[in-house]
Enzyme design. Structure first.
Site, PDB file in Angstrom:
ATOM      1  N   LYS A 172     -40.548  24.025  49.421  1.00 22.82           N
ATOM      2  CA  LYS A 172     -41.275  25.173  48.863  1.00 22.82           C
ATOM      3  C   LYS A 172     -40.499  26.410  49.311  1.00 22.82           C
ATOM      4  O   LYS A 172     -40.434  26.708  50.503  1.00 22.82           O
ATOM      5  CB  LYS A 172     -42.706  25.181  49.412  1.00 22.82           C
ATOM      6  N   TRP A 173     -39.889  27.095  48.357  1.00 16.40           N
ATOM      7  CA  TRP A 173     -39.031  28.277  48.643  1.00 16.40           C
ATOM      8  C   TRP A 173     -39.871  29.517  48.381  1.00 16.40           C
ATOM      9  O   TRP A 173     -40.144  29.882  47.244  1.00 16.40           O
ATOM     10  CB  TRP A 173     -37.801  28.228  47.739  1.00 16.40           C
ATOM     11  N   ASP A 174     -40.257  30.165  49.466  1.00 16.50           N
ATOM     12  CA  ASP A 174     -41.219  31.274  49.383  1.00 16.50           C
ATOM     13  C   ASP A 174     -40.502  32.616  49.496  1.00 16.50           C
ATOM     14  O   ASP A 174     -39.354  32.693  49.964  1.00 16.50           O
ATOM     15  CB  ASP A 174     -42.224  31.101  50.541  1.00 16.50           C
ATOM     16  N   MET A 175     -41.166  33.675  49.103  1.00 18.85           N
ATOM     17  CA  MET A 175     -40.635  35.043  49.219  1.00 18.85           C
ATOM     18  C   MET A 175     -41.838  35.961  49.302  1.00 18.85           C
ATOM     19  O   MET A 175     -42.552  36.140  48.320  1.00 18.85           O
ATOM     20  CB  MET A 175     -39.806  35.351  47.971  1.00 18.85           C
ATOM     21  N   ASN A 176     -42.082  36.511  50.505  1.00 21.53           N
ATOM     22  CA  ASN A 176     -43.371  37.154  50.735  1.00 21.53           C
ATOM     23  C   ASN A 176     -43.368  38.668  50.834  1.00 21.53           C
ATOM     24  O   ASN A 176     -44.335  39.242  51.331  1.00 21.53           O
ATOM     25  CB  ASN A 176     -44.014  36.575  51.997  1.00 21.53           C
ATOM     26  N   CYS A 220     -41.925  29.930  44.926  1.00 21.31           N
ATOM     27  CA  CYS A 220     -43.201  30.540  45.303  1.00 21.31           C
ATOM     28  C   CYS A 220     -42.870  31.957  45.739  1.00 21.31           C
ATOM     29  O   CYS A 220     -41.777  32.206  46.240  1.00 21.31           O
ATOM     30  CB  CYS A 220     -43.773  29.733  46.478  1.00 21.31           C
ATOM     31  N   ASP A 275     -51.800  32.156  45.107  1.00 21.06           N
ATOM     32  CA  ASP A 275     -52.474  31.776  46.355  1.00 21.06           C
ATOM     33  C   ASP A 275     -53.972  31.636  46.135  1.00 21.06           C
ATOM     34  O   ASP A 275     -54.688  31.202  47.035  1.00 21.06           O
ATOM     35  CB  ASP A 275     -52.218  32.828  47.435  1.00 21.06           C
TER      36      ASP A 275
HETATM   37  C1  DGJ Z   1     -47.379  32.536  50.644  1.00 18.83           C
HETATM   38  C2  DGJ Z   1     -47.582  31.260  49.891  1.00 18.83           C
HETATM   39  O1  DGJ Z   1     -48.003  31.519  48.603  1.00 18.83           O
HETATM   40  C3  DGJ Z   1     -48.574  30.401  50.649  1.00 18.83           C
HETATM   41  O2  DGJ Z   1     -48.856  29.252  49.908  1.00 18.83           O
HETATM   42  C4  DGJ Z   1     -48.004  30.075  51.990  1.00 18.83           C
HETATM   43  O3  DGJ Z   1     -46.858  29.290  51.839  1.00 18.83           O
HETATM   44  C5  DGJ Z   1     -47.697  31.349  52.730  1.00 18.83           C
HETATM   45  N1  DGJ Z   1     -46.891  32.240  51.966  1.00 18.83           N
HETATM   46  C6  DGJ Z   1     -47.010  31.055  54.032  1.00 18.83           C
HETATM   47  O4  DGJ Z   1     -46.599  32.169  54.674  1.00 18.83           O
END
Ligand code: DGJ
Length: 738
Positions: A474-478, A524, A546
């Site tokens: 799962k490659w995330d970017m927050n 993600c 989310d």
């Molecule tokens: C945002 C993602 O959408 C969540 O599912 C989770 O992986 C968090 N980041 C983790 O920090």
């Protein structure tokens, strides 16, 4: 051949099964003559209206500007007197901005256009052909190739632009959009997708008004807030009828999507990289490629448009081992534990999940550095052995012993100020010198325009994947990008940073899926902030939001499915009260809503109520039974809770119309009311169908069950009444002997 050139009239005809796209050249100017339902006859140049004032410059030089300002351009340029929004603007070495493109030559080749460093729809000689229209501006020496890939069996035209500086001096592209579309305003509405975190891609429709309107992002990614898609449609177009023109941008960074209604009752639509903060230096001999825009034209309303995008993106965009495969049912520990987990906890979840038939455990955020909350360690991609004693190899082997696959979370594009990486390389974060960069979720963004930073980020992920049997990422970017500055780019290239960042993400993901061809990659971004066609080129699925609440998901999934196939929508069953909105919905309804996507669980299976838990094996059986239909069938929007405020309904029908699955969600119950009569869609009117409830024995016994397709589609089907809010029915329709 799907593309022909009529030399006598200088007309290009781009033909798909049901549409024609016609380009005509007059006086060397490349004009847009027509796009819509299929037409025949080759002299369509009259549609440019150049036989009426102001005519063309060769006949009426004194009104050249009026011509520029009213001609329906295929690719309008700035600075010469077309005062509408332009697609291309430059700044020359002398500081001038005028560009005027004239037709030079063209080629028609089998197969799809390949765009250097950019994701694009694919195809072979049997699927599609590409028209390359070369145009030149003699003063600057700019050569612009307009690319059109046209599909034989799908009503889609994919456009892109390649710009080469054939002059002797460098120049700057200050705006380089990917597509423009000039048409008469036929009482159009504009449809776009809007939202926020936990409320992504809600559909918004309004009339096209005089002036400029549209959506854009300057956040460095498409964003939760706006989406790189727009459609214009006839004011009376609905789900099933009326003309709809879709524009879907195959790009993951800043974008603009604009509709401009002008003084003459025309509309110009434009789509491309957002010119705000964009300035690309093009050396003499240099080339810049604008990302692709996919046009879909349907006269069968929005469902027709969705079918075009779904078919195209499933067959010609999504790649890799999982492209046409059912995805493993996963359980993700994010909402189950957040940062508070260790090997024992994860294995306990995996054990119980395996007993119920769940096939993969995904370890989410918090396994590396000293990360016990979201304020540190991004960039330090070493396993936290205090949480995972024995490291990943022990955890993964314990999970594999249960017969489950193992997946892991990364956020490779980021750096925490509290990290060894930042202490060693503070200049690796995107920032403006002399200005304290703003934090978001307590983190900065890595300057991926620097090759050494890109290499570090890639190797951080790859070395972990090389160390254990990891089958999913799962490659995330927050966070989004701000304080745009790179310590390594020269001042006149700082305007390239946003785009260079996106190109680096594409390079990293391409490398990843090449080195690990069996990996299932899920993109993600804080939920669904980077759910776009470009990311689908690398990962067959993207985390949709989310927000996993069954009711909130209705609008999110409806908006997402307007463009994207259900096979790409990350959808999970989570616990209640829901973590995003506190709502309590039945476990069964949560399951039905998640069945419209990739399906999985996002909860602590060791803690949920026994009654809910007992439903999991049945839900997984439903997923396995119906996933092929959902993944490959035609999706129909039947009713929309966002529009009617009471209930939602969608349907998947397989290509030979022998089976369909209908999901009906009664969001709010209506006391003292009839059953809902719903007209199903996409069936064969002459076939006979058995209707059943695959998850509901009682209803199965009490309902008459055989109907003709015409009865189900025209007279409708009565959905049995349900007691309470947030209730749902799953209805299976199967062809039967009459
Ligand atoms: C945002 C993602 O959408 C969540 O599912 C989770 O992986 C968090 N980041 C983790 O920090």
């Amino acid at each position: 051949m799907s593309i022909t050139f009529d030399e006598e009239h200088a007309v290009f005809s781009l033909e798909t099964p049901a549409t024609s796209y016609i380009i005509a050249v007059v006086d060397g100017f490349v004009g847009h003559a027509y796009y819509g339902k299929k037409v025949s006859g080759s002299d369509a140049a009259y549609l440019l209206r150049t036989n009426e004032p102001p005519f063309v410059p060769s006949k009426n030089e004194r009104e050249r500007l009026s011509f520029y300002d009213s001609f329906p351009w295929e690719y309008p340029c700035g600075g010469i007197g077309d005062f509408r929004e332009s697609a291309l603007c430059v700044r020359t070495a002398q500081g001038h901005n005028a560009v005027c493109l004239r037709y030079v030559s063209h080629s028609i080749t089998p197969g799809a256009a390949e765009l250097e460093g950019l994701p694009a729809v694919t195809g072979t000689a049997g699927d599609c052909a590409t028209l390359s229209l070369l145009c030149r501006d003699d003063v600057t020496g700019l050569e612009v190739t307009l690319l059109y890939t046209v599909y034989e069996h799908i009503d889609a035209v994919a456009r892109a632009v390649r710009i080469v500086n054939n002059g002797t001096e460098p120049l700057y592209l200050t705006k380089a959009l990917s597509a423009a579309f000039d048409t008469d305003n036929r009482d159009f509405d504009l449809v776009t997708l809007h939202g926020s975190w936990a409320r992504e891609r809600h559909i918004c429709r309004r009339p096209v008004m005089p002036g400029t309107q549209g959506v854009c992002s300057v956040r460095g990614e498409d964003s939760h807030q706006e989406h790189p898609f727009m459609a214009v449609c006839a004011h009376n177009a609905d789900d099933d009828s009326g003309d709809v023109y879709g524009f879907s941008f195959v790009y993951s960074g800043n974008f603009t999507a604009v509709a401009q209604a002008d003084q003459f009752g025309s509309v110009r639509l434009l789509m491309g990289i957002n010119p705000e903060s964009f300035c690309w230096k093009l050396e003499a001999g240099g080339c810049f490629t604008c990302p692709q825009v996919v046009l879909a034209c349907s006269s069968e309303g929005f469902n027709g448009m969705s079918h075009i995008y779904h078919d195209l993106y499933r067959a010609h965009l999504i790649r890799g081992e999982y492209k046409d495969k059912m995805r493993p049912v996963l359980i993700n520990n994010w909402e189950a534990t957040y940062f508070n987990f260790d090997t024992d906890k994860l294995v306990s979840i995996a054990k119980e999940a395996a007993e119920d038939g769940i096939e993969m455990l995904v370890m989410d955020d918090g396994w590396f550095g000293k990360r016990n909350s979201d304020d540190c360690s991004l960039g330090d991609w070493n396993v936290n052995e205090a949480k995972l004693p024995g490291g990943l190899s022990r955890l993964v082997s314990e999970v594999n012993k249960l017969g489950m696959k193992f997946g892991i979370w990364f956020e490779p594009e980021m750096i925490s100020p509290d990290s060894s990486l930042y202490r060693a390389h503070p200049d690796w974060a995107i920032a403006v010198p002399g200005r304290t960069a703003g934090l978001s979720r307590c983190q900065y963004v890595l300057d991926l325009s620097r090759p050494e930073v890109e290499a570090y980020a890639y190797n951080s992920v790859a070395s972990v994947l090389r160390s254990a049997n990891i089958e999913y990422v799962k490659w995330d970017m927050n966070r989004q990008l701000a304080d745009i500055g790179s310590a390594s780019l020269p001042p006149d290239r700082q305007g390239e940073l946003f785009h260079r960042y996106v190109l680096a993400v594409y390079r990293m993901q391409e490398r990843l899926i090449t080195e690990f061809p069996h990996l299932l990659l899920e993109n993600c971004s804080g939920g669904g902030a980077r759910f776009d066609p470009a990311m689908l080129y690398y990962s067959p699925q993207i985390w949709c939001s989310d927000d996993t609440d069954a009711v909130e998901r209705l609008a999110i999934q409806e908006g997402t499915a307007l463009v994207y196939p259900l096979s790409s929508m990350g959808a999970h069953v989570s616990t209640c009260p829901n973590h995003a909105c506190g709502r309590i919905t039945p476990f069964k309804t949560r399951g039905y809503v998640a069945l419209a996507g990739t399906f999985g669980y996002e909860l602590d299976i060791t803690k949920i109520p026994a009654e809910d838990r007992s439903l999991i094996p049945g839900q997984i059986a439903l997923y396995k039974k119906f996933n092929a239909l959902v993944r490959t069938g035609d999706y129909y929007r039947v009713a929309s809770y966002s529009r009617n405020n009471e209930y939602d309904c969608w349907e998947c029908v397989n290509k030979d119309k022998s089976e369909a699955l209908v999901t009906f969600v009664q969001v709010l119950n209506n006391p003292n009311y009839h059953s809902r009569k719903i007209c199903f869609k996409g069936l064969d009117p002459d076939k006979t169908y058995a209707v059943s409830y695959p998850d509901d024995e009682q209803e199965k016994r009490s309902m008459p069950s055989v109907f003709t397709g015409s009865m189900l589609m025209n007279a409708g089907y009565t959905i049995p009444r349900m007691w309470g809010d947030f209730q749902a029915k799953l209805i299976y329709i199967r062809e039967t002997e009459s």
